[in-house]
Design a protein around this motif. Structure first.
Motif, PDB file in Angstrom:
ATOM      1  N   HIS A 101       0.832  -1.201   0.000  1.00 46.92           N
ATOM      2  CA  HIS A 101       0.000   0.000   0.000  1.00 46.92           C
ATOM      3  C   HIS A 101       0.869   1.256   0.000  1.00 46.92           C
ATOM      4  N   GLU A 102       1.906   1.261   0.805  1.00 49.53           N
ATOM      5  CA  GLU A 102       2.826   2.411   0.839  1.00 49.53           C
ATOM      6  C   GLU A 102       3.464   2.631  -0.529  1.00 49.53           C
ATOM      7  N   THR A 103       3.843   1.553  -1.191  1.00 51.35           N
ATOM      8  CA  THR A 103       4.451   1.659  -2.517  1.00 51.35           C
ATOM      9  C   THR A 103       3.441   2.216  -3.515  1.00 51.35           C
ATOM     10  N   LEU A 104       2.193   1.768  -3.441  1.00 50.36           N
ATOM     11  CA  LEU A 104       1.156   2.296  -4.336  1.00 50.36           C
ATOM     12  C   LEU A 104       0.925   3.779  -4.095  1.00 50.36           C
ATOM     13  N   GLN A 105       0.990   4.202  -2.838  1.00 50.39           N
ATOM     14  CA  GLN A 105       0.850   5.622  -2.514  1.00 50.39           C
ATOM     15  C   GLN A 105       1.975   6.421  -3.176  1.00 50.39           C
ATOM     16  N   GLU A 106       3.162   5.893  -3.080  1.00 52.76           N
ATOM     17  CA  GLU A 106       4.337   6.539  -3.681  1.00 52.76           C
ATOM     18  C   GLU A 106       4.184   6.613  -5.204  1.00 52.76           C
ATOM     19  N   LEU A 107       3.753   5.517  -5.811  1.00 51.90           N
ATOM     20  CA  LEU A 107       3.604   5.475  -7.268  1.00 51.90           C
ATOM     21  C   LEU A 107       2.494   6.412  -7.740  1.00 51.90           C
ATOM     22  N   SER A 108       1.392   6.477  -7.002  1.00 52.24           N
ATOM     23  CA  SER A 108       0.314   7.375  -7.411  1.00 52.24           C
ATOM     24  C   SER A 108       0.726   8.837  -7.257  1.00 52.24           C
ATOM     25  N   SER A 109       1.497   9.145  -6.222  1.00 47.05           N
ATOM     26  CA  SER A 109       2.002  10.514  -6.061  1.00 47.05           C
ATOM     27  C   SER A 109       2.925  10.891  -7.214  1.00 47.05           C
ATOM     28  N   GLU A 110       3.728   9.936  -7.625  1.00 45.58           N
ATOM     29  CA  GLU A 110       4.625  10.193  -8.753  1.00 45.58           C
ATOM     30  C   GLU A 110       3.832  10.424 -10.042  1.00 45.58           C
ATOM     31  N   LEU A 111       2.774   9.647 -10.257  1.00 46.90           N
ATOM     32  CA  LEU A 111       1.936   9.851 -11.441  1.00 46.90           C
ATOM     33  C   LEU A 111       1.234  11.201 -11.383  1.00 46.90           C
ATOM     34  N   LEU A 112       0.851  11.624 -10.195  1.00 51.67           N
ATOM     35  CA  LEU A 112       0.251  12.951 -10.044  1.00 51.67           C
ATOM     36  C   LEU A 112       1.239  14.024 -10.466  1.00 51.67           C
ATOM     37  N   SER A 113       2.474  13.898 -10.033  1.00 49.33           N
ATOM     38  CA  SER A 113       3.508  14.865 -10.410  1.00 49.33           C
ATOM     39  C   SER A 113       3.735  14.866 -11.917  1.00 49.33           C
ATOM     40  N   LEU A 114       3.784  13.674 -12.507  1.00 50.88           N
ATOM     41  CA  LEU A 114       3.958  13.587 -13.963  1.00 50.88           C
ATOM     42  C   LEU A 114       2.764  14.198 -14.683  1.00 50.88           C
ATOM     43  N   GLY A 115       1.580  14.027 -14.102  1.00 47.41           N
ATOM     44  CA  GLY A 115       0.370  14.558 -14.709  1.00 47.41           C
ATOM     45  C   GLY A 115       0.323  16.069 -14.747  1.00 47.41           C
ATOM     46  N   GLU A 116       1.099  16.710 -13.898  1.00 51.64           N
ATOM     47  CA  GLU A 116       1.135  18.176 -13.916  1.00 51.64           C
ATOM     48  C   GLU A 116       1.844  18.702 -15.150  1.00 51.64           C
ATOM     49  N   SER A 117       2.707  17.896 -15.756  1.00 52.36           N
ATOM     50  CA  SER A 117       3.403  18.352 -16.957  1.00 52.36           C
ATOM     51  C   SER A 117       2.893  17.690 -18.236  1.00 52.36           C
ATOM     52  N   ARG A 118       2.102  16.620 -18.122  1.00 50.64           N
ATOM     53  CA  ARG A 118       1.519  15.992 -19.313  1.00 50.64           C
ATOM     54  C   ARG A 118       0.071  15.633 -19.003  1.00 50.64           C
ATOM     55  N   LEU A 119      -0.835  16.329 -19.676  1.00 49.83           N
ATOM     56  CA  LEU A 119      -2.258  16.131 -19.434  1.00 49.83           C
ATOM     57  C   LEU A 119      -2.683  14.699 -19.742  1.00 49.83           C
ATOM     58  N   GLY A 120      -3.533  14.164 -18.908  1.00 53.94           N
ATOM     59  CA  GLY A 120      -4.096  12.842 -19.125  1.00 53.94           C
ATOM     60  C   GLY A 120      -3.469  11.744 -18.303  1.00 53.94           C
ATOM     61  N   VAL A 121      -2.270  11.979 -17.775  1.00 50.69           N
ATOM     62  CA  VAL A 121      -1.560  10.932 -17.035  1.00 50.69           C
ATOM     63  C   VAL A 121      -2.335  10.544 -15.783  1.00 50.69           C
ATOM     64  N   PHE A 122      -2.692  11.513 -14.981  1.00 48.97           N
ATOM     65  CA  PHE A 122      -3.386  11.210 -13.734  1.00 48.97           C
ATOM     66  C   PHE A 122      -4.781  10.659 -14.009  1.00 48.97           C
ATOM     67  N   ASN A 123      -5.404  11.104 -15.078  1.00 46.89           N
ATOM     68  CA  ASN A 123      -6.729  10.603 -15.449  1.00 46.89           C
ATOM     69  C   ASN A 123      -6.692   9.106 -15.745  1.00 46.89           C
ATOM     70  N   VAL A 124      -5.615   8.623 -16.361  1.00 49.61           N
ATOM     71  CA  VAL A 124      -5.477   7.188 -16.630  1.00 49.61           C
ATOM     72  C   VAL A 124      -5.524   6.418 -15.320  1.00 49.61           C
ATOM     73  N   LEU A 125      -4.819   6.893 -14.313  1.00 48.40           N
ATOM     74  CA  LEU A 125      -4.778   6.226 -13.016  1.00 48.40           C
ATOM     75  C   LEU A 125      -6.131   6.289 -12.307  1.00 48.40           C
ATOM     76  N   VAL A 126      -6.715   7.468 -12.199  1.00 47.37           N
ATOM     77  CA  VAL A 126      -7.963   7.631 -11.459  1.00 47.37           C
ATOM     78  C   VAL A 126      -9.095   6.847 -12.118  1.00 47.37           C
ATOM     79  N   SER A 127      -9.200   6.903 -13.437  1.00 48.41           N
ATOM     80  CA  SER A 127     -10.287   6.174 -14.095  1.00 48.41           C
ATOM     81  C   SER A 127     -10.114   4.670 -13.935  1.00 48.41           C
ATOM     82  N   HIS A 128      -8.880   4.187 -13.982  1.00 45.54           N
ATOM     83  CA  HIS A 128      -8.616   2.749 -13.793  1.00 45.54           C
ATOM     84  C   HIS A 128      -9.031   2.320 -12.380  1.00 45.54           C
ATOM     85  N   CYS A 129      -8.601   3.054 -11.375  1.00 49.91           N
ATOM     86  CA  CYS A 129      -8.927   2.699  -9.989  1.00 49.91           C
ATOM     87  C   CYS A 129     -10.426   2.782  -9.733  1.00 49.91           C
TER      88      CYS A 129
END
Length: 157
Positions: free
Chosen positions: A84-112
């Protein structure tokens, strides 16, 4: 023993196929060994990040990575687990990536959200609800995600 490998030199089809294959092998890896599971997640993250520069290869690899890293049995791990801690870390990283490339965080949120909604309708609805509550930070970020100045307005409302 499971052998980890470098996916960086693979072209994007091979990279996404390798991640999808690893997704199906996860059940074999998981069998009680969270350290191997975490090692596989971190290797998959590296493969996904290496495709970042190439727009055409990034999206299929990102999709395969999210499907691998955020599988239902991983999402439903207890909040105190190292997975769970690792998933938290990975999702935070995807959030950061999503700030510079639109759609990245949406892929994660819609999947979950897709997995959670299917879980709520299924026989293990209590497990799905517990998973949602352990990942409230991810849902909160999904609601607040956007430009920094608008994020402040959303959180005030």
């Amino acid at each position: 023993n499971f052998v980890f490998f470098e996916c960086g030199s693979c072209d994007y089809m091979d990279g996404s196929r390798v991640l999808l294959l690893l997704r199906y092998l996860f059940c074999q890896i998981w069998s009680g060994c969270s350290s191997k599971c975490i090692q596989a997640l971190l290797s998959a993250r590296k493969a996904a990040l290496e495709s970042w520069k190439d727009h055409t290869s990034f999206w299929p690899v990102l999709d395969a990575y999210v499907k691998l890293a955020f599988q239902p049995f991983l999402l439903f791990q207890p909040a105190q687990s190292s997975v769970h801690e690792t998933l938290q870390e990975l999702s935070s990283e995807l959030l950061s990536l999503g700030e510079s490339r639109l759609g990245v965080f949406n892929v994660l949120v819609s999947h979950c959200c897709q997995h959670w909604s299917q879980g709520i309708d299924g026989p293990n609805s209590q497990v799905a609800i517990e998973s949602i509550t352990t990942h409230l930070d991810l849902l909160q970020e999904g609601c607040l995600f956007g430009p920094l100045h608008k994020r402040g307005l959303k959180s005030i409302r």
